[in-house]
Design a protein around this motif. Structure first.
Motif, PDB file in Angstrom:
ATOM      1  N   THR A   1       6.037   5.268  44.319  1.00 45.13           N
ATOM      2  CA  THR A   1       5.984   6.390  45.228  1.00 45.13           C
ATOM      3  C   THR A   1       6.767   7.565  44.714  1.00 45.13           C
ATOM      4  O   THR A   1       7.567   7.460  43.810  1.00 45.13           O
TER       5      THR A   1
ATOM      6  N   GLN B   1       1.552   3.612  41.906  1.00 44.98           N
ATOM      7  CA  GLN B   1       2.549   2.554  41.903  1.00 44.98           C
ATOM      8  C   GLN B   1       3.209   2.397  40.532  1.00 44.98           C
ATOM      9  O   GLN B   1       3.876   1.423  40.255  1.00 44.98           O
TER      10      GLN B   1
ATOM     11  N   ALA C   1       1.289   2.998  50.482  1.00 43.22           N
ATOM     12  CA  ALA C   1       2.154   3.164  49.312  1.00 43.22           C
ATOM     13  C   ALA C   1       3.589   3.183  49.811  1.00 43.22           C
ATOM     14  O   ALA C   1       4.079   4.197  50.289  1.00 43.22           O
TER      15      ALA C   1
ATOM     16  N   TYR D   1       1.163  -1.848  48.185  1.00 42.23           N
ATOM     17  CA  TYR D   1       0.192  -0.808  47.842  1.00 42.23           C
ATOM     18  C   TYR D   1      -1.201  -1.260  48.246  1.00 42.23           C
ATOM     19  O   TYR D   1      -1.599  -2.408  48.004  1.00 42.23           O
TER      20      TYR D   1
END
Length: 766
Positions: A19, A98, A307, A341
């Motif tokens: 993130t 990610q 996320a 994610y």
């Protein structure tokens, strides 16, 4: 199904997406004067760097490096690691959610796989950060960022082939009283953030510092669901919180003990992405308008998206200096975190555009993973005094990192068609659970000889032993596969440098060095347990000139470098069955060379600085199939393609001489600010900064029709600050031209860089 097959092939054990904190960060207060922070004072003619475990003047040290203070970061709009590429030369960062590809001089990481370690090591307060996930930790209460270019390892921590980044936060100050700062920012996209820090004196020998960061922002994206309906998932709304508590104890002048603990909860909501086909106004190779053409921030989706990262990191640094001047140092780090994610893997609300002719294939591809990672590192140093004719350093380093992919299988799921349920559903899934422990042990040292009062020779060496293990169970298209493998690699690295102080204002240096990046394991993808891939090595030669000019008001650095890069790790189509991907090595030498120049000048209230780099890269002889060309059940599987001998054909590409992926040939950055004294403790400061990253290739196949060519990035930012006493009000803007650019290409999806942001910052320093 092609995108799914390619995804399964390239990233089965670590399809990561980290993130990012995209809110505008507040300006930082002046950094601590403690020598460990590595602060810089360019106006005084000295830029201090501590990344080499000594307190050194950068302009008389045989390395290529850039140092940005916390105030520099705020002025240049650097909030997270992504923005570093617009503030210094040779740095390129491509964020695909990610995880990210971080490359310096074209060397680092270009593969989306947690098994592939990075060639650019990022240190947080002296300890290596997570190598795979959790890459978008925000910068707050920062003392400085030091970026070292070229192989590193004979004087610090982990080995690296491309370089190292040292992010140093402000330490508590013993005897410094109560002081700190508070900052709030407000901007478009309903952006609102706050951060601050407070130094707390506890006793004459003990102090603490507390720092915090929070931000919330609405999504950059307009997302439409099936048939033009409203999208019901998370469009990418940011909600972040982070904190740090630090303690410093100095019971005597010889001993200091520093501890820092960070807590981060980083919820980006989602990393929406769009099929690369939608980037083209016309269908490639024709004049036919592309019916799916759309802006990067206006997309469709029907799958769930998420996320979120959360982690804790603690460091303990102990320094002891004997009366002789010899120092003992211990740096321990422990981190544990979890990332979750979810992605709409086809990037559409209806089906998957085929990669080539733009034909919709009925399906709904989705991805989900939750991964826990733990890491422990320990470094010991014995360091000689700095002021002797012979200086030396001895070190030992160990790192233990484990990825945990928890059961059941659904916690790591690549679903080729989530619309299929019931008995046939498993035949559309690639799933896994298990763990992947990795270990790296090293011993290193360096010795320096002052041959004369102006000439110094440094010799350094390092031995590294690495191991990675898979304990993984895979559920592939309804077939259960067990994967239990071990791969180990080791190498000796070296550095020989010569520095010549011509006079107080001019310094020449040259060095030869090598770097090492461990090999790793491929997980089963249709073919059982494939062979491991070998480690990478780089041999680097560099020379440079560093100079003060203008009576110490200006600094100039020019350097040139040449790298021989062996066993470059790359994911291609499996040689005998290229529908699937496999990570292999380019056995022949890849060459990367170029030059860099950096300069800054300060006179009166005016400060100017800038940097430029030119990099040329050429892959060694190598043959490969592009797995994106084959759709299971549609395209015929081609004949085998031997990576070393080919032969070249319509399906077996000769990649000799192609440009290194994510290695643009040119980068440039420049900034200017002017401090205008208005009297009565009032100051007006306008500033402007610009960063350019030339077009680059996202893969070695350099296929424009498959989206491999990423456009240039030209990012302009500006600020206007008004300081009155302890208060500062700043109007800011980033990406002022609102350039919409692709920040990374992954699995056929375009990930966009942030658009224009603007707002107001309020800062009080006390």
């Amino acid at each position: 199904m092609k995108a799914f097959i390619f995804m399964a092939g390239v990233s089965a054990l670590g399809f990561g997406f980290g993130t990012g904190a995209l809110a505008q960060q507040a300006a930082q207060p002046a950094a601590s004067s403690d020598a460990t922070t590595g602060t810089s004072d360019k106006s005084a003619g000295e830029i201090v760097v501590t990344a080499q475990r000594r307190h050194e003047n950068l302009l008389q040290t045989p390395i290529a490096a850039a140092v940005l203070s916390g105030a520099d970061l705020a002025q240049k709009g650097v909030v997270t690691v992504d923005q570093l590429q617009f503030a210094m030369p040779s740095v390129v960062i491509n964020n695909f959610g990610q995880g990210l590809e971080f490359n310096i001089r074209g060397i680092g990481k270009a593969e989306h796989n947690s098994q592939t370690t990075t060639g650019v090591i990022t240190y947080r307060d002296g300890v290596p950060s997570f190598p795979g996930y959790f890459q978008e930790e925000p910068y707050f209460d920062i003392a400085d960022i030091q970026v070292l270019r070229g192989p590193q390892g004979t004087i610090v921590g982990q080995n690296s082939t491309g370089g190292a980044v040292f992010a140093n936060t402000n330490d508590p100050i013993v005897g410094g009283g109560y002081h700190g700062y508070l900052n709030a920012n407000f901007g478009n996209y309903t952006d609102a953030g706050v951060q601050g820090a407070l130094n707390v004196p506890i006793s004459d020998t003990f102090a603490a510092r507390v720092a915090f960061f929070g931000d919330r922002r609405d999504s950059f994206y307009t997302i439409t669901g099936p048939g033009g309906t409203a999208y019901t998932g998370n469009p990418g709304n940011v909600r972040e919180a982070a904190g740090r508590i630090s303690f410093l104890w100095k019971p005597t002048s010889n001993l200091s003990i520093l501890s820092k603990t960070d807590f981060d909860y980083l919820d980006m909501g989602a990393y929406p992405a769009d099929p690369f086909e939608d980037r083209f106004a016309t269908i490639p190779g024709t004049n036919t308008p592309n019916p799916n053409h759309t802006d990067l921030f206006n997309i469709t989706a029907n799958g769930p998206q998420q996320a979120r990262d959360k982690f804790v990191r603690s460091i303990l640094k102990i320094d002891y200096a004997f009366d002789s001047g010899i120092k003992l140092r211990s740096i321990s780090g422990f981190s544990t975190g979890n990332t979750a994610y979810a992605a709409d893997l086809d990037g559409t609300a209806s089906g998957i555009p085929a990669q080539g002719p733009f034909v919709a294939v009925p399906a709904n591809e989705t991805f989900y993973d939750t991964v826990t990672e733990t890491q422990f590192s320990q470094e010991f140093n014995v360091i000689s005094p700095d002021n002797k004719p012979v200086t030396w350093l001895l070190g030992a380093f160990g790192l233990w990192d484990t990825y945990f992919f928890p059961a059941p299988f659904s916690n790591f799921d690549i679903n080729a068609n989530s619309t299929v349920t019931g008995v046939y559903a498993p035949y559309y899934n690639y799933q896994l659970y298990g763990r992947n422990p990795e270990r790296s042990l090293a011993a290193f040292g360096q010795i320096g000889f002052s041959l004369t009062s102006t000439l110094k020779l440094d010799l350094g060496g390092r031995y590294t032993d690495s191991r990675t293990t898979n304990y993984v169970s895979v559920q592939q298209y309804g077939t259960l596969i067990s994967d239990s493998q071990i791969a180990s690699s080791h190498a000796f690295s070296y550095k020989v440098s010569l520095g010549w102080k011509i006079d107080p204002d001019n310094f020449l240096y040259a060095f030869a060095a090598s770097g090492f990046k461990p090999g790793g394991l491929n997980v089963p993808v249709g073919l059982g347990n494939p062979a491991p891939f070998a480690p990478e090595t780089v041999q680097s030669f560099e020379g440079g000139w560093k100079s003060n000019f203008g009576g110490g008001h200006g600094h100039l650095t020019i350097d040139g470098f040449y790298n021989n890069y062996k066993n470059f790790q790359v994911i291609i189509g499996y040689p005998t069955y290229p529908t699937f991907g496999d990570e292999l090595n380019v056995a022949n030498t890849t060459r990367i060379y170029g030059f860099e120049a950096e300069a800054d000048y300060k006179i009166g209230g005016l400060t100017l600085d800038g940097g430029i780099s030119v990099v040329h890269s050429a892959l060694g002889q190598f043959y490969a199939n592009d797995p994106r060309n084959y759709i299971s059940g549609v395209s015929a599987v081609p004949p085998p393609c031997d990576p070393n001998v080919g032969p070249a054909s319509a399906t077996c590409y000769n990649l000799k001489g192609v440009q290194q992926a994510y290695s643009p040939p040119f980068t440039f950055n420049a900034s200017a600010k002017y401090d205008l004294d208005l009297g009565q403790d009032n100051r007006l400061t306008p500033s402007v900064n610009f960063g350019h990253v030339a077009p680059q290739w996202a893969t070695l196949f350099e296929n424009v029709n498959l989206g491999d060519r990423l456009q240039a990035r030209n990012i302009l930012g500006a600020q206007l600050g008004l300081k009155h006493g302890s208060w500062t009000v700043t109007v800011y803007g980033t990406n002022l031209t609102n350039e919409h650019y692709v920040a990374a290409l992954n699995s056929g999806l375009d990930f966009a860089g942030p658009p224009r942001q603007y707002g107001l910052k309020l800062l009080e320093v006390f």
